[in-house]
Write a protein that holds these residues in place. Sequence first.
Motif, mmCIF file in Angstrom:
data_model
loop_
_atom_site.group_PDB
_atom_site.id
_atom_site.type_symbol
_atom_site.label_atom_id
_atom_site.label_comp_id
_atom_site.label_asym_id
_atom_site.label_seq_id
_atom_site.Cartn_x
_atom_site.Cartn_y
_atom_site.Cartn_z
ATOM 1 N N MET A 175 0.834 -1.206 0.000
ATOM 2 C CA MET A 175 0.000 0.000 0.000
ATOM 3 C C MET A 175 0.871 1.258 0.000
ATOM 4 O O MET A 175 0.581 2.226 -0.706
ATOM 5 N N ALA A 176 1.956 1.229 0.766
ATOM 6 C CA ALA A 176 2.852 2.388 0.818
ATOM 7 C C ALA A 176 3.470 2.656 -0.546
ATOM 8 O O ALA A 176 3.609 3.820 -0.969
ATOM 9 N N LEU A 177 3.860 1.593 -1.246
ATOM 10 C CA LEU A 177 4.428 1.764 -2.590
ATOM 11 C C LEU A 177 3.397 2.366 -3.547
ATOM 12 O O LEU A 177 3.714 3.255 -4.343
ATOM 13 N N ALA A 178 2.164 1.866 -3.473
ATOM 14 C CA ALA A 178 1.111 2.367 -4.370
ATOM 15 C C ALA A 178 0.804 3.841 -4.077
ATOM 16 O O ALA A 178 0.678 4.657 -5.002
ATOM 17 N N VAL A 179 0.693 4.181 -2.788
ATOM 18 C CA VAL A 179 0.389 5.566 -2.431
ATOM 19 C C VAL A 179 1.542 6.499 -2.824
ATOM 20 O O VAL A 179 1.325 7.610 -3.328
ATOM 21 N N ALA A 180 2.764 6.037 -2.624
ATOM 22 C CA ALA A 180 3.920 6.852 -3.016
ATOM 23 C C ALA A 180 3.936 7.080 -4.523
ATOM 24 O O ALA A 180 4.248 8.184 -4.996
ATOM 25 N N ALA A 181 3.598 6.037 -5.289
ATOM 26 C CA ALA A 181 3.534 6.199 -6.752
ATOM 27 C C ALA A 181 2.499 7.254 -7.116
ATOM 28 O O ALA A 181 2.704 8.062 -8.040
ATOM 29 N N ALA A 182 1.392 7.255 -6.374
ATOM 30 C CA ALA A 182 0.340 8.259 -6.638
ATOM 31 C C ALA A 182 0.832 9.667 -6.315
ATOM 32 O O ALA A 182 0.568 10.621 -7.039
ATOM 33 N N LYS A 183 1.532 9.812 -5.210
ATOM 34 C CA LYS A 183 2.034 11.128 -4.824
ATOM 35 C C LYS A 183 3.090 11.652 -5.796
ATOM 36 O O LYS A 183 3.240 12.869 -5.972
ATOM 37 N N LEU A 184 3.828 10.722 -6.408
ATOM 38 C CA LEU A 184 4.946 11.118 -7.270
ATOM 39 C C LEU A 184 4.575 11.162 -8.751
ATOM 40 O O LEU A 184 5.279 11.792 -9.545
ATOM 41 N N GLU A 440 3.062 -11.509 9.258
ATOM 42 C CA GLU A 440 2.628 -11.596 10.660
ATOM 43 C C GLU A 440 2.065 -10.245 11.106
ATOM 44 O O GLU A 440 2.720 -9.207 10.950
ATOM 45 N N ALA A 441 0.882 -10.305 11.697
ATOM 46 C CA ALA A 441 0.179 -9.079 12.065
ATOM 47 C C ALA A 441 0.990 -8.213 13.028
ATOM 48 O O ALA A 441 0.982 -6.983 12.928
ATOM 49 N N ARG A 442 1.699 -8.839 13.975
ATOM 50 C CA ARG A 442 2.445 -8.054 14.979
ATOM 51 C C ARG A 442 3.554 -7.236 14.326
ATOM 52 O O ARG A 442 3.904 -6.163 14.814
ATOM 53 N N PHE A 443 4.128 -7.743 13.234
ATOM 54 C CA PHE A 443 5.159 -6.974 12.534
ATOM 55 C C PHE A 443 4.540 -5.979 11.558
ATOM 56 O O PHE A 443 5.017 -4.853 11.419
ATOM 57 N N ARG A 444 3.474 -6.407 10.872
ATOM 58 C CA ARG A 444 2.821 -5.514 9.900
ATOM 59 C C ARG A 444 2.321 -4.236 10.563
ATOM 60 O O ARG A 444 2.263 -3.184 9.934
ATOM 61 N N ALA A 445 1.985 -4.348 11.831
ATOM 62 C CA ALA A 445 1.470 -3.176 12.556
ATOM 63 C C ALA A 445 2.527 -2.073 12.682
ATOM 64 O O ALA A 445 2.193 -0.939 13.040
ATOM 65 N N CYS A 446 3.767 -2.409 12.393
ATOM 66 C CA CYS A 446 4.845 -1.397 12.477
ATOM 67 C C CYS A 446 4.721 -0.337 11.385
ATOM 68 O O CYS A 446 5.301 0.750 11.501
ATOM 69 N N ILE A 447 4.028 -0.672 10.297
ATOM 70 C CA ILE A 447 3.977 0.239 9.154
ATOM 71 C C ILE A 447 2.723 1.107 9.193
ATOM 72 O O ILE A 447 1.604 0.592 9.188
ATOM 73 N N ASP A 448 2.919 2.403 9.237
ATOM 74 C CA ASP A 448 1.840 3.354 9.001
ATOM 75 C C ASP A 448 1.940 3.762 7.529
ATOM 76 O O ASP A 448 2.966 4.330 7.108
ATOM 77 N N VAL A 449 0.925 3.442 6.755
ATOM 78 C CA VAL A 449 1.017 3.594 5.300
ATOM 79 C C VAL A 449 1.303 5.040 4.901
ATOM 80 O O VAL A 449 2.146 5.291 4.022
#
Length: 518
Positions: A175-184, A440-449
């Motif tokens: 999701m972060a990659l997709a949103v960054a592509a949109a911003k750029l 793993e959900a506990r690690f994925r939670a580290c990312i704020d998109v």
Amino acid sequence: MTLAGHYWVTIERDRCRSWQQPWKCGACIDTCEQGVFARDEMGRVYVANEIACVGCKICMEQGCPNSCIYIRPATPESFSRGIWTTQTIEEIHRKAQTGEYEIRGYGTMGNIPHFDGLVVVPSQLASRPPKDKYREKFRMEVTIGEGKCANPIRLNYPFVFAAMSYGAISREGKMALAVAAAKLGILANTGEGGMFPGEATLAHGYENEESRRKGVKKWSPGGYLAVQYSTGRWGVSVDYLQAGDAIEIKIGQGAKPGMGGHLLGKKVTEDIAMIRGLPPGTDALSPCRHYDISDQKDLKKKVEILRDLTNYEKPIMIKMGPSLPYEDTYIAAEAGVDAISIDGMVGGTGASPEVVTQNAGIPTIACIRQASKALKDMGLKGKVKLIALGGIRDGADAFKAIALGADAVGFGAAAEIALGCRGCMSCHRGACHYGLATQEARFRACIDVETASQRLVNFVHACAEELKILAMLSGHDRLDTISADDLRAIDLNTAAMTGIKLAGLEKVFPQSWEGFDD
């Protein structure tokens, strides 16, 4: 004969038995054939002759019962022990115990010739005058598919995000990659794992389907998403192929050319399994080739089918590993694609046999000029875009790749690092503490998109400025005038691989490169 004097040897006295009970133990003295250890007058073991140590570590493995001896190389072991470094010996022991080859993430390690062997020639009196980065404009837009499809891709920067599959990395990372592509206003890529719901919507700048229907973008100007058509056909359907802004046919990749993708079962969750169409927990091992593409005619037919499928509206791209760049590029261009990505040897991956990553393929810098030459010979230079992948780290690498003949470059590992990766090379284990190469959900939670995507945007903006600085100080105000004459090689290997003039000699080396650009 093994050279001595290349190791630091220490004993942790608080744990050494002879320091607790003098005249006891002494196993290290008995096992060391070099006479490194001795007893003092109190019966305690000490390092008597450190310079004699050859780094065999038998004292650690067969001697010390308390594991209180430490041996560290004082010089590179490639010098003190030749090919039989501690790493080599430990790897042989591991194979002897397990019978298994090593799998790991990331790309090729070691002294592989790369862009660092090239420097930029700045403008002075004898060349075109430099451009003023602070007062003059620089154009760096790149268009893919212009004149060949109804909806070409117009990149604001000569950058794309390399293919990384949903499964290899987390949904939040995607999701972060997709949103960054949109911003750029650049291109993201599904990779070979199919597309998660909403991925294209995010890449286009919309927060969700409702905002898309209303035409209200959250992230401008909006970007693009290429859907990958790979050998495994994971998640591939007509709807999937029509949902992207481009279709990328994956033939190979830099980290494991000649092999298909590896997604180990521990990362195949129910969600990943549903999208890929296989049972949860099953290793997803893609075929090494497309079974319906065996020659040039098959490839050309496949391109035509995909064009028909997209109603001639979207670019068709191809991605290849580092093999025979001139010939491969020639065949791909002849098949009618709009862009060709060549992934050099140091390209990264989520999982690959180490023997492949370290030994198969050729360096990125050795691919680009050959591929560019093929397009030039076909009269397609600039029409079919060449995208360089494989170890692109910053704006300097981007400039050098473009000078070698690329039209744009892709960020793979560098994009992951911008998202927080620290390069532990354990992507395949699925326990990424930064929430990227994990499900793993506990690690994925580290990312704020939103935060993660902004880190990518910041990184790309910085690289774009670096590219602009180097281009303008060498007299350019747009990308397509940058050429091989803007570079010099600073070592013989780089000069021989790229055909770039050797600095100080002002000639190509070897002479077989003469006339290459004619």
